[in-house]
Enzyme design. Structure first.
Site, mmCIF file in Angstrom:
data_model
loop_
_atom_site.group_PDB
_atom_site.id
_atom_site.type_symbol
_atom_site.label_atom_id
_atom_site.label_comp_id
_atom_site.label_asym_id
_atom_site.label_seq_id
_atom_site.Cartn_x
_atom_site.Cartn_y
_atom_site.Cartn_z
ATOM 1 N N HIS A 30 0.832 -1.213 0.000
ATOM 2 C CA HIS A 30 0.000 0.000 0.000
ATOM 3 C C HIS A 30 0.865 1.260 0.000
ATOM 4 O O HIS A 30 0.536 2.251 0.649
ATOM 5 C CB HIS A 30 -0.954 0.009 1.197
ATOM 6 C CG HIS A 30 -1.897 -1.152 1.242
ATOM 7 N ND1 HIS A 30 -3.072 -1.167 0.534
ATOM 8 C CD2 HIS A 30 -1.819 -2.338 1.882
ATOM 9 C CE1 HIS A 30 -3.699 -2.317 0.753
ATOM 10 N NE2 HIS A 30 -2.958 -3.053 1.555
ATOM 11 N N ASN A 87 -10.039 -3.441 2.169
ATOM 12 C CA ASN A 87 -9.744 -3.422 0.740
ATOM 13 C C ASN A 87 -11.018 -3.161 -0.051
ATOM 14 O O ASN A 87 -12.100 -3.015 0.516
ATOM 15 C CB ASN A 87 -9.132 -4.751 0.293
ATOM 16 C CG ASN A 87 -7.690 -4.919 0.720
ATOM 17 O OD1 ASN A 87 -6.945 -3.952 0.818
ATOM 18 N ND2 ASN A 87 -7.291 -6.151 0.983
ATOM 19 N N TYR A 121 0.569 -4.263 11.730
ATOM 20 C CA TYR A 121 0.367 -2.913 11.210
ATOM 21 C C TYR A 121 0.912 -1.849 12.147
ATOM 22 O O TYR A 121 1.634 -0.941 11.733
ATOM 23 C CB TYR A 121 -1.119 -2.678 10.920
ATOM 24 C CG TYR A 121 -1.503 -3.103 9.524
ATOM 25 C CD1 TYR A 121 -1.993 -2.193 8.600
ATOM 26 C CD2 TYR A 121 -1.351 -4.419 9.118
ATOM 27 C CE1 TYR A 121 -2.331 -2.579 7.313
ATOM 28 C CE2 TYR A 121 -1.676 -4.820 7.845
ATOM 29 C CZ TYR A 121 -2.166 -3.894 6.936
ATOM 30 O OH TYR A 121 -2.469 -4.285 5.661
#
Length: 489
Positions: free
Chosen positions: A55, A128, A338
């Site tokens: 990303h 997504n 993350y």
């Protein structure tokens, strides 16, 4: 002296000359004591933080979430209680596999990450534009991404690695079918749907838990590109999706999404014929229909792309009271990965940056030190709260906090032995086949051509394994791929 009338250093000292370095004579070497030169060059060397491994290239915008259906029966989450309540949001869209300089119109999933700046903290849904993913277990994720990146020797994209991995992981079949279909190249970020993809949990004031999936349906409709259209657009404007969003918001054409949820009572998960925590699967709407709960509108562009889009640190671990995780193995891995990636990219105190700090509430914790310590949130000042000299708790030096027991998530019953379960759901093909059978004849032809064009660049054994997977999903699916490749089975 008023320093605002002068160019200054980062520490606020006025600069007498910003155009000429300090040197030993007019033609002599520079002096290390020219601290202004050193500061400028040192900062310039650090103007780019490491790009995201996935990303990397994205677009961001601020907006508003308006709740149109009260969810207090399901959750104590503040932003989901009270019809008409509005919550500030930030949304980051992105491609997945490409680098910062890659084109927006690549065949690739699109990131669709939503942050709600709620009165109880930041709630992130990092999803997504697809309701499923290639994997069900996060332990495979680094290997999968390596196949999507460049070959370590040639530095070129590697179809052999990509299809070899998929051929050995048939759980990817559903997502591969989505990616290679007409849905694989969204025309822009406004005209695509978004999904939380994972299963999350909600709990209400009575301590009842529900499983939930989030859906964001584009009110602009869904528009995708053919391979030919995308190839032209990549050459004409590699930043096509970024430009589209900037132009739309600048012109006042604020993009909107209808926000829906699917809700499953906790007990249903034990008997439902599909594992509800398997990220390669969808919940059929016939069993758990969409419930419309609100509207997401994007209406404000960031003022500084680097500060607000490049440094936004979205993470599925940003949860608030009333919204929790689930046993989804991919989600469990992302809860760690993350936030850890953001600490590596930006620094330990990344949540003190304006785009990351809570906008609607005051942070209050005992974390001290680290890079950027002392950064002030423009919304609430100090991000520690209380006495900044206290870095532990409980403490007699700080006032007693309000009882938070009413915010505790209800216990989740866990059964079974600790082990590495390799194949808890054997059916990797039914939903992929169902999707294939939904396509029109033209869509099937384009799907087959796209797959064959890429798969033909791989070894025969990889092609044979993939052909077996396509055939298990649907016999016609497999037969068409076989004919397109000219394979003899």
């Amino acid at each position: 002296m008023n320093n605002s009338n002068y160019l200054t250093s980062q520490s606020g000292a006025p600069i007498a000359d910003d155009q000429n370095s300090l040197s030993a004579g007019e033609r002599g070497p520079l002096l290390l004591q020219d601290w202004h030169l050193i500061e400028k060059l040192a900062h310039f060397n650090r103007e780019r933080i490491p790009e995201r491994i996935v990303h990397a290239k994205g677009t961001g915008a601020y907006g508003t979430f308006t709740l149109t259906k009260d969810l207090s029966d399901y959750t104590i989450a503040d932003h989901f209680n009270g019809v008409g309540k509005q919550t500030e949001t930030f949304v980051r869209f992105s491609t997945v596999g490409g680098e910062m300089g890659s084109a927006d119109a690549e065949r690739d999933p699109r990131g669709f990450a939503v942050r709600f700046y709620t009165a109880q903290g930041n709630h992130d849904i990092v999803g997504n534009n697809t309701p499923t993913f290639f994997l069900r277990d996060g332990i495979k994720f680094p290997d999968f991404i390596h196949t999507q990146k460049r070959h370590p020797q040639t530095n070129l994209k590697d179809p052999q690695a990509m299809w070899d991995f998929w051929s050995l992981n048939p759980e990817a079949m559903h997502q591969v079918t989505i990616l290679m279909s007409d849905r694989g190249i969204p025309a822009n970020y406004r005209q695509m749907h978004g999904y939380g993809s994972h299963t999350f949990s909600l709990w209400n004031a009575e301590g009842e838990r529900f499983w939930v999936k989030f859906h964001f349906k584009s009110q602009q409709g869904v528009v995708n590109l053919t391979n030919e259209q995308a190839d032209k657009l990549k050459g004409i404007d590699p930043d096509s999706s970024q430009r589209d969003m900037v132009v739309a918001i600048t012109d006042g054409n604020f993009p909107k999404w209808t926000v829906n949820v699917q809700i499953m009572p906790e007990a249903d998960a034990n008997t439902y014929h599909i594992n509800p925590f398997d990220l390669t699967k969808v919940w059929p709407h016939s069993d758990y229909p969409l419930i419309e709960i609100g509207e997401l509108e994007l209406n404000r562009l960031p003022q500084n792309y680097f500060a607000e889009v490049e440094q936004v640190a979205l993470a599925p671990s940003n949860l608030v009271p009333g919204v929790g995780a689930s046993p989804d193995k991919m989600l469990q891995a992302r809860l760690f990965a993350y936030a850890d990636a953001q600490r590596y990219r930006i620094g330990a105190n990344y949540n003190q940056l304006p785009v990351n700090c809570p906008h609607a509430t005051q942070a209050n914790h005992h974390q001290r030190g680290g890079a950027m310590a002392g950064t002030q949130c423009p919304y609430h000042g100090s991000q520690t709260g209380g006495d900044a000299s206290v870095n532990y708790g409980p403490s007699t030096a700080e006032p007693k906090l309000e009882d938070a027991s009413k915010l505790i998530e209800p216990p989740l019953r866990i059964d079974g032995e600790a082990a590495r379960y390799s194949r808890y759901d054997q059916d990797d093909f039914t939903q992929a086949g169902n999707l294939y059978r939904m396509f029109s004849e033209d869509e099937k032809q384009r799907l087959v051509a796209t797959i064959a064009g890429s798969l033909s660049q791989t070894s025969v054994d990889v092609q044979q394994r993939m052909l077996a997977h396509f055939s298990k999903a649907d016999a016609d699916y497999g037969q068409r791929i076989q004919s397109a490749l000219g394979l003899v089975v």
